[in-house]
Scaffold this active site. Structure first.
Site, mmCIF file in Angstrom:
data_model
loop_
_atom_site.group_PDB
_atom_site.id
_atom_site.type_symbol
_atom_site.label_atom_id
_atom_site.label_comp_id
_atom_site.label_asym_id
_atom_site.label_seq_id
_atom_site.Cartn_x
_atom_site.Cartn_y
_atom_site.Cartn_z
ATOM 1 C CG MET A 1 -1.894 -1.197 1.173
ATOM 2 S SD MET A 1 -3.399 -0.939 2.092
ATOM 3 C CE MET A 1 -2.762 -0.717 3.722
ATOM 4 C CD GLU B 1 15.968 -1.465 4.069
ATOM 5 O OE1 GLU B 1 16.090 -2.696 3.934
ATOM 6 O OE2 GLU B 1 16.326 -0.662 3.188
ATOM 7 C CG HIS C 1 6.940 -2.034 2.040
ATOM 8 N ND1 HIS C 1 6.893 -0.888 2.798
ATOM 9 C CD2 HIS C 1 5.713 -2.583 2.117
ATOM 10 C CE1 HIS C 1 5.679 -0.748 3.299
ATOM 11 N NE2 HIS C 1 4.939 -1.766 2.916
ATOM 12 N N GLY D 1 5.163 -10.335 3.878
ATOM 13 C CA GLY D 1 5.945 -10.190 5.101
ATOM 14 C C GLY D 1 5.255 -10.890 6.267
ATOM 15 C CG ASP E 1 0.901 -7.067 7.581
ATOM 16 O OD1 ASP E 1 0.029 -6.281 7.906
ATOM 17 O OD2 ASP E 1 2.083 -6.709 7.309
ATOM 18 C CG MET F 1 11.171 -1.239 9.944
ATOM 19 S SD MET F 1 12.203 -0.922 8.525
ATOM 20 C CE MET F 1 13.770 -0.735 9.347
ATOM 21 C CB SER G 1 3.154 2.356 6.098
ATOM 22 O OG SER G 1 3.713 1.451 5.188
#
Ligand code: AMP
Length: 284
Positions: free
Chosen positions: A30, A35, A37, A148, A151, A185, A187
């Site tokens: 999104m 890092e 992503h 990842g 999630d 990490m 967003s």
């Protein structure tokens, strides 16, 4: 790296790439890249001939009172970051290209996976996630899909979806990338004030402490969970859940088993953060 907005155009380009024998790796995001992503993009470029990244803030996975309109959108910075890596295509469709007028089809995920943990607090979230992922997989047709572990429930839902719907894509799950001090990490970390960021550190600290307690088998499941919850509650505004579950079924685990996941979702200030740790027998 080519920026493509039209789903049909990307579908055609990737069809040609596959016809030429190229393997395609795909990373759905999104945006507001970090890092975490980028680690997925790097894994894809190592393992595939062509890497496709999507940036799409998917409205169908946000509830009415959630942060869809406030979700960070920083496309220019994202493009700069991706250009430093070996991403071949960036797919940024508009909402109307993905959900044109008259759009009517959604993917229904079993309540056993979709209405627990995050799903309990975000009704319809995994229906939206499953729908957009199926659409994106049909557009890109990748050999490998990169997700990842951060999630975790999403990984469980999508892995099940790929198995259930006989999709040919291989799901590759990459470890959670953390800041040096342990914060996962995200967003959404950019929304944290310095004080909130300090308090948010408790989340990873408590998860790792819980893992240690369970591995040593000195403390039972009930006591480990109770201690973690009370520590968390001292630092964050709200703990939505803190659960020890089976990674494949997401059912709560009461006694030691081969592989377990400890998952939590908390509000620090107004920011909702999730994190988890995996416990394997081999960690002992
Ligand atoms: P998002 O942009 O939040 O939808 O995430 C896109 C992909 O990046 C998902 O597969 C996430 O699990 C993954 N991701 C997000 N944060 C991290 C992280 N800290 N480490 C590894 N992967 C991550």
């Amino acid at each position: 790296m080519k920026l493509i907005r039209d789903p049909k155009k990307l579908q055609q380009i990737l069809q040609k790439e596959r016809a030429r024998g190229k393997s395609v790796g795909f990373i759905p995001t999104m945006g507001a890249l970090h890092e975490g992503h980028l680690s997925l993009v790097r894994a894809s470029s190592r393992e595939n001939d062509v890497t496709v990244v999507s940036i799409f803030v998917n409205p169908t996975q946000f509830g009415l009172n959630e942060d869809f309109s406030k979700y960070p959108r920083v496309l220019r910075t994202d493009i700069k970051m991706l250009r430093t890596l070996k991403a071949d295509y960036l797919f940024c469709p508009s909402v109307s290209a993905m959900y044109p007028e008259g759009y009517a089809t959604f993917v229904d995920v079993s309540p056993r996976l979709a209405n627990v943990l995050c799903g309990k607090f975000r009704p319809g979230h995994f229906r939206g996630v499953a729908t957009v992922v199926v659409k994106l997989l049909n557009i890109t047709g990748p050999c490998r899909l990169y997700l990842g572990a951060k999630d975790f429930q999403q990984v469980t839902v999508i892995s099940q979806l790929v198995r259930d719907l006989n999709m040919k894509t291989q799901v590759r799950v990459m470890p959670t990338v953390r800041e040096k001090d342990g914060l996962a990490m995200s967003s959404r970390n950019r929304f944290l004030s310095p004080g909130e960021r300090d308090r948010a550190l408790t989340i990873s600290r408590v998860l790792f402490a819980c893992k240690k307690n369970l591995l040593r088998e000195k403390m039972g499941f009930v006591a480990s969970r109770r201690r973690a919850l009370s520590e968390l509650k001292r630092s964050v505004e709200r703990v939505q859940y803190f659960e020890i579950v089976d990674p494949r079924t997401l059912a709560p685990v009461k006694k030691y088993q081969e592989k377990m996941a400890v998952l939590t979702a908390c509000f620090v200030g107004k920011t909702r953060l999730i994190d988890n740790v995996i416990i394997r027998n081999s960690d002992k």
